[in-house]
Design a protein around this motif. Structure first.
Motif, mmCIF file in Angstrom:
data_model
loop_
_atom_site.group_PDB
_atom_site.id
_atom_site.type_symbol
_atom_site.label_atom_id
_atom_site.label_comp_id
_atom_site.label_asym_id
_atom_site.label_seq_id
_atom_site.Cartn_x
_atom_site.Cartn_y
_atom_site.Cartn_z
ATOM 1 N N GLU A 181 5.762 1.389 13.722
ATOM 2 C CA GLU A 181 5.860 1.159 12.198
ATOM 3 C C GLU A 181 7.361 1.759 11.743
ATOM 4 O OE1 GLU A 181 3.710 -0.182 10.281
ATOM 5 O OE2 GLU A 181 1.675 0.052 11.165
ATOM 6 N N SER A 184 8.185 1.837 7.948
ATOM 7 C CA SER A 184 7.170 2.505 6.964
ATOM 8 C C SER A 184 7.982 3.236 5.908
ATOM 9 C CB SER A 184 6.239 3.456 7.468
ATOM 10 O OG SER A 184 5.602 4.142 6.973
ATOM 11 N N THR A 212 2.900 -2.694 13.815
ATOM 12 C CA THR A 212 3.231 -2.799 12.533
ATOM 13 C C THR A 212 1.700 -3.307 11.901
ATOM 14 O OG1 THR A 212 4.575 -4.330 11.068
ATOM 15 C CG2 THR A 212 3.924 -5.311 13.265
#
Length: 267
Positions: A181, A184, A212
């Protein structure tokens, strides 16, 4: 003769023991990864997609040996990575790098951007300090951070912090990058910029596993997506143009569509 895959995951399980909220609460078994097999070839960008709790982060950490596995095998470039001790892995970790979700917590608050990259090159890369500084400056310039070389993490934007984590990874010329991620908490423009830096700076022939829950990101930047649900891979999707067939995968890629979600929890 075909190249050896960079990653081979064979029938992997990962089980955790979870305790309840009270000292007398019984423990329960949580199967976070269930019988997962996958292969990542040199040069591929493979997205692990799914909602929170689907097992994608746990699987990515297992691949790098940051979590032990309960069953199965994991091979990196043909070597049984799961069977090595951490001492045996240590000298090889320079080839297999991790980009964390929370960049700020992964950075030393007392080190500048330049010092982070220099440390990676001297400690992991084995370069002398003079060469490390030259290479670090070059990598920061490549990622648009040359003017921020002396900045501390708290003085950087979220996008700049993530580029520092990328700089210290790419300076090592890894064969595999696992990015958990990596966008983020960023606004859309910065997300796009960070992903472009991540994918376009991969060394030639290297691979990336992109964790993701953002399906447009997966479609744009990955060559394949593995859709995870309750610890299993329920569908493999060629990108950018592959269309999902599993109801859960269709819901992820087209959240406004009408899907029969009853089947998606049957796994």
């Amino acid at each position: 003769m075909s190249e050896t895959p960079i990653v081979q995951v064979e029938s992997v399980d990962k089980t955790f023991l979870a305790r309840g909220p009270w000292p007398w609460s019984p423990t329960r078994t949580v199967l976070a990864v269930r019988n997962v097999s996958l292969t990542v070839q040199p040069g591929e960008v493979v997205a692990l997609v799914g909602q929170s709790g689907s097992g994608k982060t746990t699987l990515s950490r297992c691949i790098l040996g940051l979590e032990s596995i309960t069953a199965g095998r994991i091979l990196l470039e043909g070597q049984p990575w799961h069977a090595l001790s951490e001492q045996q892995r240590r000298t090889k970790r320079v080839r297999y790098q991790y980009v964390p979700q929370d960049a700020l917590s992964a950075l030393d608050p007392q080190q500048t951007a330049l010092e982070h990259v220099v440390e990676s090159l001297t400690v992991l890369g084995g370069r002398d300090r003079t060469q490390a500084r030259a290479d670090a400056h070059a990598m920061l310039e490549r990622l648009g951070l040359s003017h921020r070389a002396e900045a501390l993490p708290r003085e950087m934007s979220g996008g700049e912090q993530r580029r520092v984590t990328l700089a210290r990874v790419f300076a090592l010329q890894p064969r595999l990058v696992v990015a958990d991620e990596p966008t983020s908490g960023l606004d859309p423009d910065r997300q796009e910029s960070v992903l472009e830096d991540l994918i376009t700076n991969l060394p030639e022939g290297s691979s990336c596993i992109l964790v993701t829950h953002d399906m447009p990101q997966a479609r744009k930047w990955a060559t394949r997506a593995l859709v995870m649900l309750e610890g299993r891979v329920v569908e493999e999707l060629p990108l950018p143009h592959g269309e999902p067939r599993h109801p859960y995968a269709r819901m992820l890629f087209d959240p406004w569509g009408e899907h029969d979600l009853a089947q998606s929890t049957a796994f």
